[in-house]
Design a protein around this motif. Structure first.
Motif, PDB file in Angstrom:
ATOM      1  N   ASN A   1       4.896  61.928   0.489  1.00  0.00           N
ATOM      2  CA  ASN A   1       3.665  62.711   0.499  1.00  0.00           C
ATOM      3  C   ASN A   1       2.939  62.640   1.837  1.00  0.00           C
ATOM      4  N   PHE A   2       3.375  61.784   2.755  1.00  0.00           N
ATOM      5  CA  PHE A   2       2.710  61.628   4.036  1.00  0.00           C
ATOM      6  C   PHE A   2       2.849  62.893   4.876  1.00  0.00           C
ATOM      7  N   ASP A   3       1.728  63.434   5.312  1.00  0.00           N
ATOM      8  CA  ASP A   3       1.695  64.688   6.052  1.00  0.00           C
ATOM      9  C   ASP A   3       2.365  64.590   7.423  1.00  0.00           C
ATOM     10  N   GLY A   4       2.376  63.408   8.020  1.00  0.00           N
ATOM     11  CA  GLY A   4       2.968  63.240   9.341  1.00  0.00           C
ATOM     12  C   GLY A   4       4.454  63.511   9.376  1.00  0.00           C
ATOM     13  N   ASN A   5       5.129  63.417   8.235  1.00  0.00           N
ATOM     14  CA  ASN A   5       6.568  63.670   8.202  1.00  0.00           C
ATOM     15  C   ASN A   5       6.918  65.086   8.646  1.00  0.00           C
TER      16      ASN A   5
ATOM     17  N   PHE B   1      12.381  62.345   2.138  1.00  0.00           N
ATOM     18  CA  PHE B   1      12.775  61.277   1.214  1.00  0.00           C
ATOM     19  C   PHE B   1      13.833  60.385   1.846  1.00  0.00           C
ATOM     20  N   VAL B   2      14.874  60.973   2.412  1.00  0.00           N
ATOM     21  CA  VAL B   2      15.959  60.194   3.021  1.00  0.00           C
ATOM     22  C   VAL B   2      15.445  59.448   4.251  1.00  0.00           C
ATOM     23  N   GLY B   3      14.600  60.088   5.032  1.00  0.00           N
ATOM     24  CA  GLY B   3      14.001  59.408   6.180  1.00  0.00           C
ATOM     25  C   GLY B   3      13.170  58.213   5.758  1.00  0.00           C
ATOM     26  N   ASN B   4      12.405  58.383   4.698  1.00  0.00           N
ATOM     27  CA  ASN B   4      11.593  57.278   4.185  1.00  0.00           C
ATOM     28  C   ASN B   4      12.469  56.139   3.675  1.00  0.00           C
ATOM     29  N   LEU B   5      13.552  56.481   3.017  1.00  0.00           N
ATOM     30  CA  LEU B   5      14.483  55.462   2.526  1.00  0.00           C
ATOM     31  C   LEU B   5      15.078  54.681   3.706  1.00  0.00           C
ATOM     32  N   GLY B   6      15.367  55.366   4.795  1.00  0.00           N
ATOM     33  CA  GLY B   6      15.832  54.695   6.006  1.00  0.00           C
ATOM     34  C   GLY B   6      14.779  53.742   6.549  1.00  0.00           C
ATOM     35  N   GLU B   7      13.511  54.149   6.518  1.00  0.00           N
ATOM     36  CA  GLU B   7      12.424  53.281   6.966  1.00  0.00           C
ATOM     37  C   GLU B   7      12.308  52.043   6.085  1.00  0.00           C
ATOM     38  N   ILE B   8      12.460  52.216   4.793  1.00  0.00           N
ATOM     39  CA  ILE B   8      12.384  51.079   3.864  1.00  0.00           C
ATOM     40  C   ILE B   8      13.512  50.090   4.163  1.00  0.00           C
TER      41      ILE B   8
ATOM     42  N   ILE C   1       4.156  52.024  11.288  1.00  0.00           N
ATOM     43  CA  ILE C   1       3.058  52.812  11.853  1.00  0.00           C
ATOM     44  C   ILE C   1       3.187  54.290  11.525  1.00  0.00           C
ATOM     45  N   SER C   2       4.228  54.664  10.801  1.00  0.00           N
ATOM     46  CA  SER C   2       4.497  56.090  10.558  1.00  0.00           C
ATOM     47  C   SER C   2       3.482  56.748   9.637  1.00  0.00           C
ATOM     48  N   ASP C   3       2.613  55.962   9.014  1.00  0.00           N
ATOM     49  CA  ASP C   3       1.588  56.596   8.175  1.00  0.00           C
ATOM     50  C   ASP C   3       0.412  57.110   9.007  1.00  0.00           C
TER      51      ASP C   3
END
Length: 127
Positions: free
Chosen positions: A20-24, A37-44, A56-58
Protein backbone atom coordinates in the motif's frame (compact mmCIF):
# COMPACT_ATOMS: atom_id res chain seq x y z
CA UNK A 1 26.01 -21.22 -4.18
CA UNK A 2 22.81 -19.18 -4.24
CA UNK A 3 21.19 -18.69 -0.83
CA UNK A 4 17.51 -19.67 -0.73
CA UNK A 5 14.89 -18.32 1.67
CA UNK A 6 11.52 -20.03 2.03
CA UNK A 7 8.80 -17.38 2.08
CA UNK A 8 6.41 -18.02 4.94
CA UNK A 9 2.77 -17.00 5.20
CA UNK A 10 3.70 -14.20 7.62
CA UNK A 11 6.27 -12.83 5.16
CA UNK A 12 3.72 -12.92 2.35
CA UNK A 13 1.13 -11.18 4.53
CA UNK A 14 3.64 -8.47 5.46
CA UNK A 15 4.58 -7.96 1.80
CA UNK A 16 0.91 -7.47 0.91
CA UNK A 17 0.52 -4.90 3.70
CA UNK A 18 3.61 -3.01 2.52
CA UNK A 19 2.19 -2.93 -1.02
CA UNK A 20 0.00 0.00 0.00
CA UNK A 21 3.03 2.32 0.22
CA UNK A 22 2.67 5.10 -2.34
CA UNK A 23 6.43 5.41 -2.89
CA UNK A 24 6.50 2.08 -4.70
CA UNK A 25 5.00 3.75 -7.76
CA UNK A 26 8.36 5.49 -8.35
CA UNK A 27 10.44 2.32 -8.67
CA UNK A 28 8.03 -0.28 -10.07
CA UNK A 29 8.62 -1.11 -13.73
CA UNK A 30 6.69 1.18 -16.04
CA UNK A 31 5.95 -1.53 -18.61
CA UNK A 32 3.40 -3.25 -16.37
CA UNK A 33 5.62 -6.27 -15.67
CA UNK A 34 6.62 -5.26 -12.13
CA UNK A 35 5.03 -6.11 -8.83
CA UNK A 36 5.29 -4.09 -5.63
CA UNK A 37 4.33 -7.27 -3.73
CA UNK A 38 7.37 -9.16 -5.07
CA UNK A 39 9.61 -6.16 -4.45
CA UNK A 40 8.36 -5.93 -0.88
CA UNK A 41 8.97 -9.65 -0.38
CA UNK A 42 12.55 -9.09 -1.57
CA UNK A 43 12.92 -6.29 1.00
CA UNK A 44 11.63 -8.56 3.77
CA UNK A 45 14.16 -11.23 2.81
CA UNK A 46 16.95 -8.66 2.66
CA UNK A 47 16.08 -7.53 6.18
CA UNK A 48 16.23 -11.14 7.35
CA UNK A 49 19.72 -11.46 5.90
CA UNK A 50 20.83 -8.06 7.25
CA UNK A 51 18.81 -7.32 10.41
CA UNK A 52 21.01 -4.31 11.15
CA UNK A 53 19.78 -2.62 7.94
CA UNK A 54 17.36 0.25 8.49
CA UNK A 55 14.38 0.16 6.15
CA UNK A 56 13.90 3.60 4.59
CA UNK A 57 11.64 2.74 1.66
CA UNK A 58 8.54 3.93 3.50
CA UNK A 59 9.76 7.53 3.12
CA UNK A 60 12.57 7.39 0.52
CA UNK A 61 11.71 6.09 -2.94
CA UNK A 62 15.31 6.14 -4.23
CA UNK A 63 16.60 3.36 -1.94
CA UNK A 64 15.13 0.70 0.32
CA UNK A 65 17.67 0.43 3.14
CA UNK A 66 20.44 2.26 4.95
CA UNK A 67 23.23 -0.19 5.77
CA UNK A 68 26.71 0.65 7.07
CA UNK A 69 26.52 4.22 5.77
CA UNK A 70 25.26 3.24 2.31
CA UNK A 71 21.93 3.38 0.49
CA UNK A 72 20.83 -0.05 -0.77
CA UNK A 73 18.10 -0.62 -3.35
CA UNK A 74 16.64 -4.14 -3.42
CA UNK A 75 15.74 -5.46 -6.89
CA UNK A 76 13.63 -8.62 -7.20
CA UNK A 77 12.81 -10.62 -10.33
CA UNK A 78 9.52 -12.52 -10.33
CA UNK A 79 9.83 -15.90 -12.06
CA UNK A 80 8.26 -19.37 -12.10
CA UNK A 81 11.65 -21.05 -11.78
CA UNK A 82 14.87 -20.99 -9.84
CA UNK A 83 17.58 -18.69 -11.17
CA UNK A 84 20.49 -20.17 -13.09
CA UNK A 85 23.99 -18.67 -13.18
CA UNK A 86 23.39 -17.20 -16.66
CA UNK A 87 20.16 -15.36 -15.68
CA UNK A 88 20.21 -11.58 -15.61
CA UNK A 89 19.32 -8.97 -13.03
CA UNK A 90 18.54 -5.43 -14.05
CA UNK A 91 17.86 -1.85 -13.04
CA UNK A 92 15.90 0.50 -15.26
CA UNK A 93 17.99 3.31 -16.75
CA UNK A 94 15.47 5.89 -15.52
CA UNK A 95 16.70 5.11 -11.97
CA UNK A 96 20.28 6.11 -12.83
CA UNK A 97 20.01 9.42 -10.94
CA UNK A 98 18.54 7.87 -7.77
CA UNK A 99 20.55 8.27 -4.57
CA UNK A 100 21.66 4.67 -4.18
CA UNK A 101 25.09 3.14 -3.56
CA UNK A 102 24.43 -0.60 -3.93
CA UNK A 103 21.89 -2.91 -5.54
CA UNK A 104 20.88 -6.14 -3.84
CA UNK A 105 19.43 -8.66 -6.30
CA UNK A 106 16.89 -11.39 -5.58
CA UNK A 107 14.99 -13.94 -7.66
CA UNK A 108 11.52 -15.00 -6.50
CA UNK A 109 10.32 -18.43 -7.62
CA UNK A 110 6.60 -17.87 -7.11
CA UNK A 111 5.60 -21.46 -7.85
CA UNK A 112 7.86 -22.70 -5.02
CA UNK A 113 7.51 -19.60 -2.80
CA UNK A 114 11.28 -19.39 -2.50
CA UNK A 115 13.41 -16.25 -2.68
CA UNK A 116 16.98 -16.56 -3.92
CA UNK A 117 19.66 -14.09 -2.83
CA UNK A 118 21.65 -13.37 -6.00
CA UNK A 119 24.18 -10.90 -4.59
CA UNK A 120 25.39 -7.31 -4.63
CA UNK A 121 26.36 -4.87 -7.35
CA UNK A 122 27.78 -1.40 -6.75
CA UNK A 123 25.78 1.27 -8.59
CA UNK A 124 28.93 3.01 -9.80
CA UNK A 125 29.96 -0.24 -11.52
CA UNK A 126 26.48 -0.88 -12.93
CA UNK A 127 25.88 2.37 -14.79
Amino acid sequence: MIKQIECTESMIKQAREWSNFDGNRHTIRKDGKGSSFVGNLGEICFQQLYPEAERISDFNYEADFWLKGRHVDVKTKDRNCFAEPHYTASVEARQRSFDCDWYAFFNYNKSERVMQWMGWYRKSDYF
